[in-house]
Design a protein around this motif. Sequence first.
Motif, PDB file in Angstrom:
ATOM      1  N   GLY A   5       0.101  -8.579  -4.882  1.00  0.00           N
ATOM      2  CA  GLY A   5      -0.391  -7.636  -5.467  1.00  0.00           C
ATOM      3  C   GLY A   5      -2.276  -7.150  -4.986  1.00  0.00           C
ATOM      4  O   GLY A   5      -2.936  -7.108  -6.058  1.00  0.00           O
ATOM      5  N   ASP A   6      -2.134  -7.893  -3.514  1.00  0.00           N
ATOM      6  CA  ASP A   6      -3.510  -7.591  -2.877  1.00  0.00           C
ATOM      7  C   ASP A   6      -4.049  -5.806  -2.326  1.00  0.00           C
ATOM      8  O   ASP A   6      -3.454  -6.077  -1.269  1.00  0.00           O
ATOM      9  N   PHE A   7      -3.777  -5.473  -3.132  1.00  0.00           N
ATOM     10  CA  PHE A   7      -3.699  -3.749  -2.361  1.00  0.00           C
ATOM     11  C   PHE A   7      -4.848  -3.639  -1.622  1.00  0.00           C
ATOM     12  O   PHE A   7      -5.038  -2.732  -0.912  1.00  0.00           O
ATOM     13  N   GLN A   8      -6.288  -4.179  -1.952  1.00  0.00           N
ATOM     14  CA  GLN A   8      -7.024  -3.550  -0.979  1.00  0.00           C
ATOM     15  C   GLN A   8      -6.543  -4.776   0.042  1.00  0.00           C
ATOM     16  O   GLN A   8      -6.906  -3.803   1.862  1.00  0.00           O
ATOM     17  N   GLY A   9      -5.966  -6.043   0.533  1.00  0.00           N
ATOM     18  CA  GLY A   9      -6.047  -6.067   1.650  1.00  0.00           C
ATOM     19  C   GLY A   9      -4.889  -5.437   2.168  1.00  0.00           C
ATOM     20  O   GLY A   9      -5.149  -5.008   3.273  1.00  0.00           O
ATOM     21  N   ALA A  10      -4.029  -5.238   1.452  1.00  0.00           N
ATOM     22  CA  ALA A  10      -2.585  -4.059   1.987  1.00  0.00           C
ATOM     23  C   ALA A  10      -2.779  -2.772   2.270  1.00  0.00           C
ATOM     24  O   ALA A  10      -2.682  -2.495   3.894  1.00  0.00           O
ATOM     25  N   VAL A  11      -4.073  -2.067   2.094  1.00  0.00           N
ATOM     26  CA  VAL A  11      -4.851  -0.835   3.067  1.00  0.00           C
ATOM     27  C   VAL A  11      -5.547  -1.246   4.208  1.00  0.00           C
ATOM     28  O   VAL A  11      -5.068  -0.232   4.913  1.00  0.00           O
ATOM     29  N   ARG A  12      -6.017  -2.237   4.354  1.00  0.00           N
ATOM     30  CA  ARG A  12      -6.913  -2.591   5.615  1.00  0.00           C
ATOM     31  C   ARG A  12      -5.606  -3.653   6.440  1.00  0.00           C
ATOM     32  O   ARG A  12      -5.748  -2.172   7.064  1.00  0.00           O
ATOM     33  N   GLN A  13      -4.420  -3.996   6.010  1.00  0.00           N
ATOM     34  CA  GLN A  13      -3.419  -4.093   7.156  1.00  0.00           C
ATOM     35  C   GLN A  13      -3.112  -2.741   7.512  1.00  0.00           C
ATOM     36  O   GLN A  13      -2.776  -2.570   9.376  1.00  0.00           O
ATOM     37  N   LEU A  14      -2.619  -2.275   6.596  1.00  0.00           N
ATOM     38  CA  LEU A  14      -2.097  -0.996   7.149  1.00  0.00           C
ATOM     39  C   LEU A  14      -2.812   0.205   7.798  1.00  0.00           C
ATOM     40  O   LEU A  14      -2.060   0.868   8.825  1.00  0.00           O
ATOM     41  N   LYS A  15      -4.079   0.480   6.637  1.00  0.00           N
ATOM     42  CA  LYS A  15      -4.921   1.343   8.165  1.00  0.00           C
ATOM     43  C   LYS A  15      -4.917   0.240   9.646  1.00  0.00           C
ATOM     44  O   LYS A  15      -4.718   1.482  10.864  1.00  0.00           O
ATOM     45  N   LYS A  16      -5.359  -0.018  10.088  1.00  0.00           N
ATOM     46  CA  LYS A  16      -5.025  -1.232  11.221  1.00  0.00           C
ATOM     47  C   LYS A  16      -3.984  -0.343  11.547  1.00  0.00           C
ATOM     48  O   LYS A  16      -3.737  -0.843  13.179  1.00  0.00           O
ATOM     49  N   ALA A  17      -2.523  -0.853  11.508  1.00  0.00           N
ATOM     50  CA  ALA A  17      -1.296  -1.002  12.142  1.00  0.00           C
ATOM     51  C   ALA A  17      -1.457   0.930  12.649  1.00  0.00           C
ATOM     52  O   ALA A  17      -0.983   0.578  13.380  1.00  0.00           O
ATOM     53  N   LEU A  18      -1.529   1.690  11.245  1.00  0.00           N
ATOM     54  CA  LEU A  18      -1.470   2.825  11.655  1.00  0.00           C
ATOM     55  C   LEU A  18      -2.663   3.416  12.778  1.00  0.00           C
ATOM     56  O   LEU A  18      -2.279   4.256  13.538  1.00  0.00           O
ATOM     57  N   GLU A  19      -3.929   2.713  12.882  1.00  0.00           N
ATOM     58  CA  GLU A  19      -4.613   2.843  14.339  1.00  0.00           C
ATOM     59  C   GLU A  19      -4.070   2.771  15.308  1.00  0.00           C
ATOM     60  O   GLU A  19      -4.684   3.542  16.704  1.00  0.00           O
ATOM     61  N   LEU A  20      -3.117   1.989  15.324  1.00  0.00           N
ATOM     62  CA  LEU A  20      -2.760   1.635  16.600  1.00  0.00           C
ATOM     63  C   LEU A  20      -2.305   3.148  17.321  1.00  0.00           C
ATOM     64  O   LEU A  20      -1.653   3.111  18.432  1.00  0.00           O
ATOM     65  N   TRP A  21      -1.926   4.064  16.567  1.00  0.00           N
ATOM     66  CA  TRP A  21      -0.586   4.945  16.998  1.00  0.00           C
ATOM     67  C   TRP A  21      -1.787   6.148  17.561  1.00  0.00           C
ATOM     68  O   TRP A  21      -2.544   6.544  17.102  1.00  0.00           O
ATOM     69  N   THR A  22      -1.464   6.759  19.154  1.00  0.00           N
ATOM     70  CA  THR A  22      -2.419   7.345  19.439  1.00  0.00           C
ATOM     71  C   THR A  22      -1.730   8.783  19.367  1.00  0.00           C
ATOM     72  O   THR A  22      -2.374   9.955  20.435  1.00  0.00           O
ATOM     73  N   GLY A  23      -0.458   9.207  19.405  1.00  0.00           N
ATOM     74  CA  GLY A  23       0.096  10.572  19.083  1.00  0.00           C
ATOM     75  C   GLY A  23       2.391   9.724  19.047  1.00  0.00           C
ATOM     76  O   GLY A  23       2.022   8.837  19.328  1.00  0.00           O
TER      77      GLY A  23
END
Length: 280
Positions: A131-149
């Motif tokens: 139920g920690d949706f702020q934390g979920a968004v933070r972690q998932l955004k970090k993960a997706l930022e690893l993609w460069t293409g």
Amino acid sequence: MDIEVMGVLDVQENGVSITPTAPKPRQLLALLALRADRPVPVANLMEELWGSTPPRSARTTLQTYVLQLRELIERALGRGRGRPRVGARGSAKSILVTVPGGYLLDSGGGSSDVREFEELTGAGYRAVDAGDFQGAVRQLKKALELWTGPPFADVPTGEHLYLEIRRLEEVRLCAIDQRISAELRLGRHRDLLSELTVLVNRHPAHENFHAQYMLALHRSGRRVEALEVYQNLRAALVRDLGLEPSADLQRIQRLILISGSDGSLVDSVAGRPDSLVRSS
């Protein structure tokens, strides 16, 4: 060894690139790097490079490519900017290792963008469950930022890399899906409209993205457009696949139809988007 495959292939040993420019050795390194620290059978490597009908010289040519990669590793060990490996591990043969029936690329505990992505998304999914949706968004955004293409964007692909690319693209879509679901929980529907517009056009049969788009539009006071999204998806599914939208998506459409112009009925349930939007 530092390995990046979620975009242009980049493999570095001791701070120096060991990524060859020739297509076949590059393809070989890509598969070894993706499966770093695990043996890759010769048969898999040959299938990747030449498909189901390898030439008679395939095994000898494969050995030549391995030697070329070891030469690049040896050079990197000699002129690197990082901390070189010590002892027996500090030689090319101990990094690109011959094992029974195949080869193994020893990463020496270095970084891998795929491994980091999996760790961050795992943390994000656990945050959603807690139920920690702020934390979920933070972690998932970090993960997706690893993609460069696109994965292995500059590498020719055979059977094995093709399947790995499909898998990586699927887990990326899952991470996007879960991040958007968490952001809907936080009431960020207006912020998501532009992204969801792009996603439903790129993935015209992805029901979750359409469901999320419908919710975001409806919560933004754009009820008619939300219903049009459903009708367009339904027409495409029936035309192309002979399928009706899922029960969950039909439920969202019915809720939007019977809700007031202010979206009150939908929002009474849409405060829990997971009850309306299926997980991938």
